[in-house]
Design an enzyme around this catalytic site. Structure first.
Site, PDB file in Angstrom:
ATOM      1  CG  LEU A 272      -2.182   0.903   1.228  1.00 41.79           C
ATOM      2  CD1 LEU A 272      -2.944   0.570   0.174  1.00 41.79           C
ATOM      3  CD2 LEU A 272      -2.994   0.775   2.622  1.00 41.79           C
ATOM      4  N   PRO A 273       0.640   2.394  -0.952  1.00 35.58           N
ATOM      5  CG  PRO A 273       0.108   3.261  -2.833  1.00 35.58           C
ATOM      6  CD  PRO A 273      -0.295   1.915  -2.273  1.00 35.58           C
ATOM      7  CB  CYS A 274       0.080   4.335   3.624  1.00 41.92           C
ATOM      8  SG  CYS A 274       1.506   3.751   4.253  1.00 41.92           S
ATOM      9  CG  HIS A 275       4.897   6.348   0.180  1.00 40.09           C
ATOM     10  ND1 HIS A 275       4.552   5.223  -0.166  1.00 40.09           N
ATOM     11  CD2 HIS A 275       5.546   6.992  -0.931  1.00 40.09           C
ATOM     12  CE1 HIS A 275       5.096   4.976  -1.574  1.00 40.09           C
ATOM     13  NE2 HIS A 275       5.446   6.096  -1.871  1.00 40.09           N
ATOM     14  NE  ARG A 276       3.059   6.520  -4.553  1.00 43.42           N
ATOM     15  CZ  ARG A 276       2.850   5.396  -5.611  1.00 43.42           C
ATOM     16  NH1 ARG A 276       1.861   4.832  -5.801  1.00 43.42           N
ATOM     17  NH2 ARG A 276       3.950   4.905  -5.970  1.00 43.42           N
TER      18      ARG A 276
END
Length: 109
Positions: A51-55
């Site tokens: 999951l690209p939660c850093h975005r």
């Protein structure tokens, strides 16, 4: 599909080089006042590796101090590696890098 699953589905769609705000994700789930719940969903995600939660950032472009993978410095490094632009005060340039929901697959259908 539950709220958290909707959050994960939306976050997976944020393209490399773009960011979305917690409020934007909440709005896209249909729960426009649930930006904090978006944060909780991402923090408790069993899908961190996929999951690209850093975005996901604050609406003013600030990074979260509680970023799950090591703090805001790690988050910034990850975003910069994807081409996200920062302003002089260390915030994401939301004008240049905010993900438009018009870019989302199926948007406008």
């Amino acid at each position: 599909m539950g709220f958290n699953d909707r959050v994960y589905e939306i976050v997976r769609q944020i393209p490399e080089g773009k960011v979305a705000s917690y409020g934007q994700i909440a709005y896209m789930t249909g729960s426009w006042r649930a930006s904090r719940a978006v944060g909780y969903a991402l923090h408790n995600s069993p899908h961190h590796a996929k999951l690209p939660c850093h975005r996901v950032v604050f609406k003013d472009g600030r990074l979260t101090t509680g970023f799950a993978f090591g703090g805001k410095d790690v988050q910034r490094d990850m975003l910069e590696a994807e081409g996200v632009v920062f302003t002089a005060d260390g915030r994401v340039d939301m004008i240049k890098c905010c993900w438009s929901t018009q870019e989302a697959p199926g948007a406008g259908d």
